[in-house]
Every structure is written in structure tokens, then in C-alpha cells.
Design a protein around this motif. Structure first.
Motif, PDB file in Angstrom:
ATOM      1  N   ALA A  60     -12.668  11.994   1.655  1.00 29.66           N
ATOM      2  CA  ALA A  60     -13.917  11.994   0.893  1.00 29.66           C
ATOM      3  C   ALA A  60     -14.124  10.662   0.185  1.00 29.66           C
ATOM      4  CB  ALA A  60     -13.917  13.141  -0.113  1.00 29.66           C
ATOM      5  N   ASP A  61     -13.051  10.049  -0.294  1.00 28.11           N
ATOM      6  CA  ASP A  61     -13.175   8.752  -0.964  1.00 28.11           C
ATOM      7  C   ASP A  61     -13.620   7.674   0.010  1.00 28.11           C
ATOM      8  OD1 ASP A  61     -12.772   6.817  -3.150  1.00 28.11           O
ATOM      9  OD2 ASP A  61     -11.067   6.149  -1.949  1.00 28.11           O
ATOM     10  N   VAL A  62     -13.098   7.705   1.236  1.00 32.70           N
ATOM     11  CA  VAL A  62     -13.544   6.734   2.243  1.00 32.70           C
ATOM     12  C   VAL A  62     -15.034   6.899   2.506  1.00 32.70           C
ATOM     13  CG1 VAL A  62     -13.285   5.958   4.623  1.00 32.70           C
ATOM     14  CG2 VAL A  62     -11.264   6.598   3.302  1.00 32.70           C
ATOM     15  N   LEU A  63     -15.498   8.139   2.621  1.00 32.66           N
ATOM     16  CA  LEU A  63     -16.928   8.384   2.833  1.00 32.66           C
ATOM     17  C   LEU A  63     -17.752   7.929   1.636  1.00 32.66           C
ATOM     18  CD1 LEU A  63     -16.921  11.922   4.531  1.00 32.66           C
ATOM     19  CD2 LEU A  63     -17.401   9.704   5.600  1.00 32.66           C
ATOM     20  N   ALA A  64     -17.234   8.176   0.430  1.00 27.15           N
ATOM     21  CA  ALA A  64     -17.973   7.775  -0.773  1.00 27.15           C
ATOM     22  C   ALA A  64     -18.187   6.264  -0.829  1.00 27.15           C
ATOM     23  CB  ALA A  64     -17.219   8.249  -2.020  1.00 27.15           C
ATOM     24  N   ARG A  65     -17.259   5.509  -0.258  1.00 21.47           N
ATOM     25  CA  ARG A  65     -17.367   4.056  -0.273  1.00 21.47           C
ATOM     26  C   ARG A  65     -18.237   3.512   0.849  1.00 21.47           C
ATOM     27  NH1 ARG A  65     -11.155   3.233   0.199  1.00 21.47           N
ATOM     28  NH2 ARG A  65     -11.781   1.163   0.897  1.00 21.47           N
ATOM     29  N   THR A  66     -18.397   4.263   1.927  1.00 20.06           N
ATOM     30  CA  THR A  66     -19.026   3.706   3.120  1.00 20.06           C
ATOM     31  C   THR A  66     -20.370   4.339   3.485  1.00 20.06           C
ATOM     32  OG1 THR A  66     -17.774   5.264   4.521  1.00 20.06           O
ATOM     33  CG2 THR A  66     -16.799   3.089   4.128  1.00 20.06           C
ATOM     34  N   VAL A  67     -20.624   5.593   3.084  1.00 20.67           N
ATOM     35  CA  VAL A  67     -21.812   6.285   3.573  1.00 20.67           C
ATOM     36  C   VAL A  67     -23.095   5.650   3.063  1.00 20.67           C
ATOM     37  CG1 VAL A  67     -21.935   7.963   1.677  1.00 20.67           C
ATOM     38  CG2 VAL A  67     -22.785   8.588   3.945  1.00 20.67           C
ATOM     39  N   ALA A  68     -23.087   5.042   1.872  1.00 21.95           N
ATOM     40  CA  ALA A  68     -24.285   4.388   1.322  1.00 21.95           C
ATOM     41  C   ALA A  68     -23.996   2.930   1.008  1.00 21.95           C
ATOM     42  CB  ALA A  68     -24.768   5.119   0.074  1.00 21.95           C
ATOM     43  N   GLU A  69     -23.118   2.318   1.779  1.00 25.29           N
ATOM     44  CA  GLU A  69     -22.691   0.933   1.541  1.00 25.29           C
ATOM     45  C   GLU A  69     -23.890  -0.007   1.454  1.00 25.29           C
ATOM     46  OE1 GLU A  69     -18.984  -1.731   3.315  1.00 25.29           O
ATOM     47  OE2 GLU A  69     -20.076  -0.366   4.615  1.00 25.29           O
ATOM     48  N   PRO A  70     -23.916  -0.940   0.491  1.00 21.91           N
ATOM     49  CA  PRO A  70     -22.838  -1.345  -0.422  1.00 21.91           C
ATOM     50  C   PRO A  70     -22.746  -0.510  -1.701  1.00 21.91           C
ATOM     51  CG  PRO A  70     -24.686  -2.790  -0.723  1.00 21.91           C
ATOM     52  CD  PRO A  70     -25.080  -1.837   0.371  1.00 21.91           C
ATOM     53  N   THR A  71     -23.608   0.486  -1.873  1.00 23.35           N
ATOM     54  CA  THR A  71     -23.538   1.335  -3.055  1.00 23.35           C
ATOM     55  C   THR A  71     -22.461   2.388  -2.882  1.00 23.35           C
ATOM     56  OG1 THR A  71     -25.905   1.029  -3.450  1.00 23.35           O
ATOM     57  CG2 THR A  71     -24.839   2.895  -4.546  1.00 23.35           C
ATOM     58  N   GLU A  72     -21.678   2.619  -3.931  1.00 26.05           N
ATOM     59  CA  GLU A  72     -20.665   3.672  -3.893  1.00 26.05           C
ATOM     60  C   GLU A  72     -21.184   4.899  -4.633  1.00 26.05           C
ATOM     61  OE1 GLU A  72     -16.157   4.503  -5.594  1.00 26.05           O
ATOM     62  OE2 GLU A  72     -16.702   2.500  -4.882  1.00 26.05           O
ATOM     63  N   ILE A  73     -21.027   6.064  -4.028  1.00 25.32           N
ATOM     64  CA  ILE A  73     -21.483   7.297  -4.654  1.00 25.32           C
ATOM     65  C   ILE A  73     -20.298   8.041  -5.235  1.00 25.32           C
ATOM     66  CG2 ILE A  73     -23.468   7.492  -3.110  1.00 25.32           C
ATOM     67  CD1 ILE A  73     -21.976   9.586  -1.547  1.00 25.32           C
ATOM     68  N   PRO A  74     -20.518   8.868  -6.260  1.00 22.02           N
ATOM     69  CA  PRO A  74     -19.410   9.641  -6.839  1.00 22.02           C
ATOM     70  C   PRO A  74     -18.756  10.543  -5.796  1.00 22.02           C
ATOM     71  CG  PRO A  74     -21.296   9.674  -8.300  1.00 22.02           C
ATOM     72  CD  PRO A  74     -21.762   9.049  -7.017  1.00 22.02           C
ATOM     73  N   ILE A  75     -17.457  10.646  -5.856  1.00 25.84           N
ATOM     74  CA  ILE A  75     -16.722  11.399  -4.851  1.00 25.84           C
ATOM     75  C   ILE A  75     -17.009  12.896  -4.926  1.00 25.84           C
ATOM     76  CG2 ILE A  75     -14.657  11.755  -6.257  1.00 25.84           C
ATOM     77  CD1 ILE A  75     -12.995  11.156  -3.784  1.00 25.84           C
ATOM     78  N   GLY A  76     -17.398  13.381  -6.118  1.00 25.06           N
ATOM     79  CA  GLY A  76     -17.722  14.796  -6.253  1.00 25.06           C
ATOM     80  C   GLY A  76     -18.912  15.214  -5.415  1.00 25.06           C
ATOM     81  N   ILE A  77     -19.856  14.306  -5.193  1.00 28.74           N
ATOM     82  CA  ILE A  77     -20.996  14.605  -4.337  1.00 28.74           C
ATOM     83  C   ILE A  77     -20.533  14.795  -2.901  1.00 28.74           C
ATOM     84  CG2 ILE A  77     -23.144  13.656  -3.401  1.00 28.74           C
ATOM     85  CD1 ILE A  77     -23.624  12.293  -6.042  1.00 28.74           C
ATOM     86  N   VAL A  78     -19.605  13.954  -2.452  1.00 29.23           N
ATOM     87  CA  VAL A  78     -19.107  14.044  -1.077  1.00 29.23           C
ATOM     88  C   VAL A  78     -18.334  15.345  -0.870  1.00 29.23           C
ATOM     89  CG1 VAL A  78     -17.657  12.938   0.665  1.00 29.23           C
ATOM     90  CG2 VAL A  78     -19.002  11.545  -0.907  1.00 29.23           C
ATOM     91  N   THR A  79     -17.501  15.718  -1.837  1.00 29.81           N
ATOM     92  CA  THR A  79     -16.711  16.942  -1.662  1.00 29.81           C
ATOM     93  C   THR A  79     -17.611  18.166  -1.526  1.00 29.81           C
ATOM     94  OG1 THR A  79     -16.501  17.208  -4.071  1.00 29.81           O
ATOM     95  CG2 THR A  79     -14.751  16.005  -2.929  1.00 29.81           C
ATOM     96  N   ALA A  80     -18.729  18.177  -2.229  1.00 31.71           N
ATOM     97  CA  ALA A  80     -19.649  19.315  -2.142  1.00 31.71           C
ATOM     98  C   ALA A  80     -20.438  19.293  -0.842  1.00 31.71           C
ATOM     99  CB  ALA A  80     -20.584  19.328  -3.342  1.00 31.71           C
TER     100      ALA A  80
END
Length: 367
Positions: free
Chosen positions: A324-344
Motif C-alpha cells: 500500500a505504501d508503494v501505491l501511495a507513492r506512485t499512484v498520483a506521482e509526484p503527489t503522495e497520498i495518505p496510506i490510509g486511503i490506499v488501504t481502504a
């Protein structure tokens, strides 16, 4: 004939146990290999160009004294710092946080015999949120000079103590009272957090939201010690009491008949799960969903026996949050999203798919 049939049945049961043990070892090995693979991918992912092979060389080079490739010019200082000082600590913290939240969720569900229970239901996360948000909005002087992580942990401890005291009735820790007290206290503490957020300066709101939704972006190697120690201690305690946890699943009366001190065990489980959650939330923020989904997924995969389920939940939680952390860093690159959003967003559909497969009822999750 009867003796022959009995021998055949025993042989069949033995083969079944061996196949089950082999499948379990395969599951453990698969999870460990997947964790290592995600670790390498995470170390190689980021703005600085670092390949997977170079990422492995950097990590190994810091673990082996005087590794020749660390000084022959093949690895730049920027690559070294990117992997060792930034990417690796956050990946390890994500793994520790995922493992800790999954274990805490499994223990909480066993303690209250409720498949929907998780540490956040008891207000532990809300207590940590009040402590952290107080530091962000009011300054550390408001909590006696404690840093953000220390204030968050203190808030989690306070919430745990309050729920524990409110849930006791005639010296007995009642599961239903525990959940009701946790929900009520969590709502109250969330209201306090919302008030602090609404009355603070605009530049603090982003930091508050990032903490409440969870993030490991600011992780350092020094932050790993506390959650790692808490995870190790609670894991050893849980595995040592795995049979007692199994006894709780069949009811308090049956567990008592088997020699389990139900009230004392339940109290210790709540305290252990809450302290573990507090140690994790203090350094990673309010990452939800892990403590609910991962234990259920582990039960679907290997059954409800805590001797099998707990290790799978721990490894699965680590793998899930690292990915989930890898996705949080890459899914909206260069913006990083909170990891809690990805887990949900990622975890909820997967969990619903598992339920639709019909294996949830067979694992004892749904009745």
C-alpha cells in the motif's frame, strides 16, 4: 477388516496433516518471499533513479562492513541516501505497522468474540489522534513538551485506560461494555480532534489530515525501535497463549472448563492490543482497515486456529501495508497520498470479493 479400515483411516488422516503442514509452510514461505520482493521494489521506487539490483547492493552494503561496491564509484551518494535514509526506513515502518495492526486486530476479535472488532473501535486511534493533533495545533508545550510521537502514544494509553475502567463491571471485563465504551469514547475524542483542527491555523490542517489518514513518509531508522519491540513482545505473548485464544472462541464457560482464566486473559489481550496499536499509531498515524481485514483474510486462508492464523496475519499485514505504501507513492506521482486511503480503496473490494467466494462462512467469520 475393521482393523484394516481403521489403519487406512489413520494413514489418510496422517497424510492430510502432512499436506496441511506442507501448505502452511508454503504459505509462510510465499509471504516472506513476497515481502522481500516488495521491499526491493519499494527501495527502487522514487524520484532518484535506482535500479532493483543497485537497491539490493546498497542495502547489503550497509549490512556488510567494507563492501567493495560501496566505495568503487558504481553507486552515487544520492542513490545511497535515497535508499538507506528515506526509502528503506519507510518500507520497514510500513511492514511493522501492518504486522502490528493485523496482530492487534486478531487479538481484539478473540478477546471480545466479535468479528467486527478492531483496536480503532476501542478509541485507541482516536486517543492517539488527540495527542498528535494537540502537538500540531497547540505546540508541544500543551502536552508537557512531548514530541508528536510521544504525545500520540500518551493519548493512546489514556484512551486504553479509560475504556478498560469503563468496561469493568463487578470486577469483570464485559466485551459488550468494552465495545460500547470504546465507540462512545472514540466519538468524543474524534470531536475533540475536529475542534482542534477547525480552530487551528490553515497551514496546520494538512499535517493534521495526513496524520489522521496515516503516513510513513517521514520514517527514520530511529523510529523503528519502539514498534519493533512492541510487535516482538506482543507476538511472543500471543503465540504462547494461542491455545487459550482458541478456547475463547467456544465461549467463556467452555474456556473456563478448560482451565482458562477468561477475565484475566481478556484484560491482558485488550491491554496488549491497545499498547501495540498505540506504538504503531504514534509513528505512522491513523491507518485504518488493516486490523479488520487482514485477520479475517488469514482465517479464510488457514482456518481459525490461532497457532496457524496469527503468523499468517502478521506476515500478511506487513505485506499489505508495504504494498500500500508503494501505491501511495506512485499512484498520483509526484503527489503522495495518505496510506490510509490506499488501504481502504484497495482492501475493501478485495475483502468483499473474498466474502463472495463463500469461504468466509467456512472459516467461521460469518454465520
Amino acid at each position: 477388516m475393521s482393523a484394516t479400515r481403521q489403519a487406512a483411516r489413520q494413514a489418510a488422516r496422517l497424510r492430510g496433516r502432512r499436506r496441511s503442514a506442507g501448505a502452511l509452510v508454503g504459505a509462510y514461505l510465499g509471504l516472506v518471499l513476497a515481502i522481500l520482493a516488495v521491499l526491493v521494489v519499494s527501495a527502487a521506487t522514487g524520484p532518484a533513479d535506482v535500479g532493483a539490483v543497485d537497491a539490493v547492493r546498497i542495502i547489503v552494503g550497509h549490512l556488510i562492513p567494507d563492501a567493495p561496491w560501496m566505495s568503487d564509484g558504481s553507486i552515487s551518494l544520492l542513490q545511497d541516501q535515497s535508499v538507506w535514509q528515506f526509502r528503506l526506513p519507510r518500507t520497514l515502518l510500513a511492514g511493522l505497522a501492518g504486522a502490528g495492526l493485523a496482530l492487534a486486530g486478531a487479538l481484539m476479535q478473540a478477546a471480545v468474540r466479535n468479528p467486527l472488532a478492531e483496536p480503532y473501535v476501542l478509541g485507541v486511534s482516536a486517543g492517539a489522534g488527540v495527542g498528535a493533533v494537540a502537538v500540531i495545533t497547540l505546540g508541544s508545550a500543551a502536552v508537557g513538551g512531548l514530541p508528536l510521537s510521544g504525545a500520540a502514544f500518551l493519548g493512546a494509553l489514556g484512551a486504553t485506560a479509560a475504556v478498560y475502567l469503563l468496561a469493568r463491571q463487578d470486577g469483570v471485563l464485559a466485551p459488550t461494555r468494552m465495545i460500547l465504551a470504546g465507540v462512545a469514547l472514540g466519538s468524543l475524542l474524534s470531536a475533540v480532534t475536529s475542534y482542534l483542527t477547525l480552530t487551528t491555523e490553515a497551514q496546520n490542517v494538512f499535517s493534521v489530515l495526513f496524520f489522521l489518514l496515516g503516513s510513513v513518509s517521514a520514517a527514520t531508522m530511529d523510529q523503528l525501535a519502539v514498534p519493533a519491540a512492541a510487535l516482538a513482545a506482543v507476538t511472543l505473548y500471543a503465540l504462547a497463549n494461542a491455545r487459550a485464544l482458541n478456547a475463547l472462541l467456544v465461549g467463556d464457560e467452555s474456556a473456563t472448563a478448560l482451565g482458562v482464566n477468561v477475565n484475566r486473559l481478556r484484560g491482558r489481550l485488550v491491554i496488549a492490543a491497545s499498547l501495540l496499536t498505540g506504538a504503531v499509531v504514534a509513528v505512522s498515524g491513523g491507518i485504518g482497515f488493516v486490523g479488520l481485514v487482514i485477520p479475517h483474510t488469514a482465517r479464510i486462508l488457514v482456518g481459525a486456529d490461532h497457532r496457524r492464523m496469527l503468523p499468517v496475519a502478521i506476515l500478511g499485514g506487513a505485506l499489505f501495508l508495504m504494498a500500500a505504501d508503494v501505491l501511495a507513492r506512485t499512484v498520483a506521482e509526484p503527489t503522495e497520498i495518505p496510506i490510509g486511503i490506499v488501504t481502504a480503496v484497495v482492501g475493501a473490494p478485495f475483502f468483499l470479493w473474498l466474502i463472495r467466494q463463500g469461504r468466509a462462512a467456512r472459516a467461521g467469520m460469518l454465520r
